[in-house]
Scaffold this motif. Structure first.
Motif, mmCIF file in Angstrom:
data_model
loop_
_atom_site.group_PDB
_atom_site.id
_atom_site.type_symbol
_atom_site.label_atom_id
_atom_site.label_comp_id
_atom_site.label_asym_id
_atom_site.label_seq_id
_atom_site.Cartn_x
_atom_site.Cartn_y
_atom_site.Cartn_z
ATOM 1 N N PHE A 154 37.348 41.087 36.804
ATOM 2 C CA PHE A 154 38.612 40.358 36.874
ATOM 3 C C PHE A 154 38.642 39.197 35.885
ATOM 4 C CE2 PHE A 154 37.919 42.307 40.972
ATOM 5 C CZ PHE A 154 39.169 42.688 41.420
ATOM 6 N N HIS A 156 41.608 35.922 35.732
ATOM 7 C CA HIS A 156 42.827 35.408 36.377
ATOM 8 C C HIS A 156 43.111 36.115 37.709
ATOM 9 C CE1 HIS A 156 43.680 33.552 32.462
ATOM 10 N NE2 HIS A 156 43.432 34.742 31.940
ATOM 11 N N GLN A 158 43.138 39.111 38.066
ATOM 12 C CA GLN A 158 43.791 40.364 37.702
ATOM 13 C C GLN A 158 42.718 41.335 37.229
ATOM 14 O OE1 GLN A 158 47.379 40.654 37.865
ATOM 15 N NE2 GLN A 158 47.053 38.720 38.934
ATOM 16 N N LYS A 159 42.858 42.594 37.606
ATOM 17 C CA LYS A 159 41.881 43.594 37.165
ATOM 18 C C LYS A 159 41.886 43.663 35.643
ATOM 19 C CE LYS A 159 42.614 46.249 41.377
ATOM 20 N NZ LYS A 159 43.161 47.491 41.962
ATOM 21 N N GLY A 363 43.632 50.135 38.578
ATOM 22 C CA GLY A 363 43.993 48.854 37.986
ATOM 23 C C GLY A 363 44.118 48.855 36.474
ATOM 24 N N THR A 365 41.946 49.426 34.353
ATOM 25 C CA THR A 365 40.815 48.714 33.758
ATOM 26 C C THR A 365 40.270 49.428 32.521
ATOM 27 O OG1 THR A 365 39.264 49.830 35.268
ATOM 28 C CG2 THR A 365 40.136 47.684 35.965
#
Length: 467
Positions: A154, A156, A158-159, A363, A365
């Motif tokens: 992560f 922030h 976020q992912k 996510g 990613t």
């Protein structure tokens, strides 16, 4: 009122003043250190011919008796005494008479309390280091078992990119390793003996300060008697290190609290480290993690309190410095308790690997790796970044992952894509292609784990304590 002074005074101290001035309610914690310092002091006095060997033996034997009786509960440290020094000396005199009165020869309460606090802090530092090592060993076990456990990394909250649980745990390993290194550094600076500094200007007795320092496990004596009785830098440094340890524990706790939530379900905290709700039967609360996070402010407060106390004190000793103890003792106990409980919680925690893997898949990613794929096929990075951004938007609108798109869908956005894109953006490829040291790839992680094992096998205390 058992006091070590009074000849110059014609009136008894007012009871409120006495209570305000007394420190026995908290400095009783270092009775062992006070007795240890006194044994070294009289041993040195006998070596120098200031006391006889018989006087030394009688005092040392009786001091050990007092220590043993305190530990067994036979002898109670009460508020009848002004401080721990007067408690020890008064009991010694009660048992030995005039011989006991010779204990304080060539010594002041100023250098005595400076010694006691330094010895106590040194003991606490070594104990804290032991607890940190146990925590690091627990983290390393998790790392070894999870070099292939994929989860989202992560930024922030976020992912961002896929990593492994081993890699994530490794970040905390580095934090707590630095904490131990800080403790080692502090030990090296603090391990000098103030005993023999007197009130502030030394003494006319022919003390052997080097010998006293050696008996107490110090590297040598402090080199300025004024600084010897008024220095609390070592304590400020230790509290600063404790505050940093708590900051790291608090960050870790915050993540565990988040991971334990219904929305993440990355971990399940053992029942022994959780509590329930008095009204909501479904609740299982991460109380230990929350308390560790909360107690961090308590340790910060001790550091700031001592810094504030010391900032306006002229040389040499001033009574303000008595305020170095209560909050420091509390902070030291708090840090030790938090490390021990956190280690137990972490060691018994279950990691939901499937949830972690699913979260990484859902996510985006692997978006960076998809952009890298295009770059490898001749697309300028900035253009690749924009193309993948469009793909992510396309997926969000349809509730799918990049991996779920057909090759035709991908080509419709950018014709460069080929069948090998799916292998290139698989979670395993995204993680294991990152091979630089410090990255989450399995090969890189295994090298780091071996290095961390070697680090934990080192024993800096054995080397330091035998200097």
């Amino acid at each position: 009122m058992a006091q070590l002074w009074g000849g110059r005074f014609t009136k008894e101290t007012d009871q409120l003043v006495y209570n305000f001035n007394a420190s026995i309610t908290f400095d009783r914690k270092f009775y062992k250190q006070d007795i240890e310092g006194s044994i070294a002091h009289v041993t040195m006095l006998a070596k120098q011919g200031i006391l006889t060997e018989q006087e030394r033996d009688d005092i040392v034997r009786t001091l050990k008796e007092i220590r043993d009786e305190v530990e067994s509960g036979k002898l109670e440290i009460t508020s009848e005494y002004e401080d721990i020094h007067s408690f020890v000396e008064a009991n010694l005199i009660d048992r030995l008479g005039d011989t006991g009165k010779k204990l304080h020869t060539g010594r002041s309460r100023n250098d005595q309390v400076a010694l006691d606090m330094r010895l106590y802090t040194r003991d606490e530092l070594l104990h804290t280091d032991d607890l940190l090592k146990e925590l690091l060993e627990t983290i390393l076990k998790i790392m070894e078992a999870n070099t292939e456990t994929i989860m989202p990394g992560f930024t922030h909250l976020q992912k961002a990119q896929p990593i492994t649980l081993a890699h994530h745990m490794g970040a905390y390993f580095e934090m707590f390793k630095r904490d131990r290194l800080r403790l080692h550094d502090i030990y090296e600076r603090m391990n000098y003996c103030p005993l023999g500094s007197g009130a502030l200007a030394g003494t006319t007795y022919p003390l052997d300060r080097e010998y006293t320092a050696e008996l107490l496990g110090f590297y040598g004596p402090t080199l300025n008697s004024m600084d010897g009785v008024s220095d609390r830098d070592y304590l400020i440094e230790f509290l600063s290190a404790c505050a940093t340890i708590m900051m790291h524990l608090s960050r870790f706790s915050e993540e565990i609290i988040i991971w334990n939530s219904n929305e993440y379900q990355f971990v399940e905290i053992d029942d022994a480290y959780s509590t329930g709700s008095s009204i909501m039967p479904q609740k299982k609360n991460p109380d230990i993690a929350e308390l560790v996070r909360g107690k961090t402010g308590r340790v910060y407060g001790a550091l700031m309190s001592l810094l504030t106390t010391m900032k306006g004190i002229p040389l040499a000793y001033n009574k303000d410095m008595q305020e170095d103890k209560e909050l420091s003792f509390d902070a030291m106990d708090t840090v030790k308790g938090c490390i021990a409980l956190f280690t137990g919680m972490l060691a018994t925690m279950k990691f939901n690997k499937g949830k972690m893997r699913l979260s990484a898949n859902n996510g985006f990613t692997n978006a960076t790796d998809a952009a890298d794929y295009l770059v490898k096929h001749g697309v300028p990075f900035r253009d690749a970044h924009g193309i993948i951004g469009k793909i992510v938007l396309y997926c969000i609108e349809r509730g799918i992952a990049i991996d779920d798109m057909s090759l035709d869908e991908l080509k419709a956005i950018c014709p460069v894509f080929e069948e090998d894109i799916y292998e290139e953006i698989s979670m395993e490829t995204c993680v294991n292609n990152r091979l630089t040291i410090g990255a989450p790839g399995k090969a890189a992680m295994e090298k780091v784990i071996e290095a961390e094992k070697a680090y934990l096998a080192e024993d800096w205390k054995k080397e330091t304590l035998t200097r």
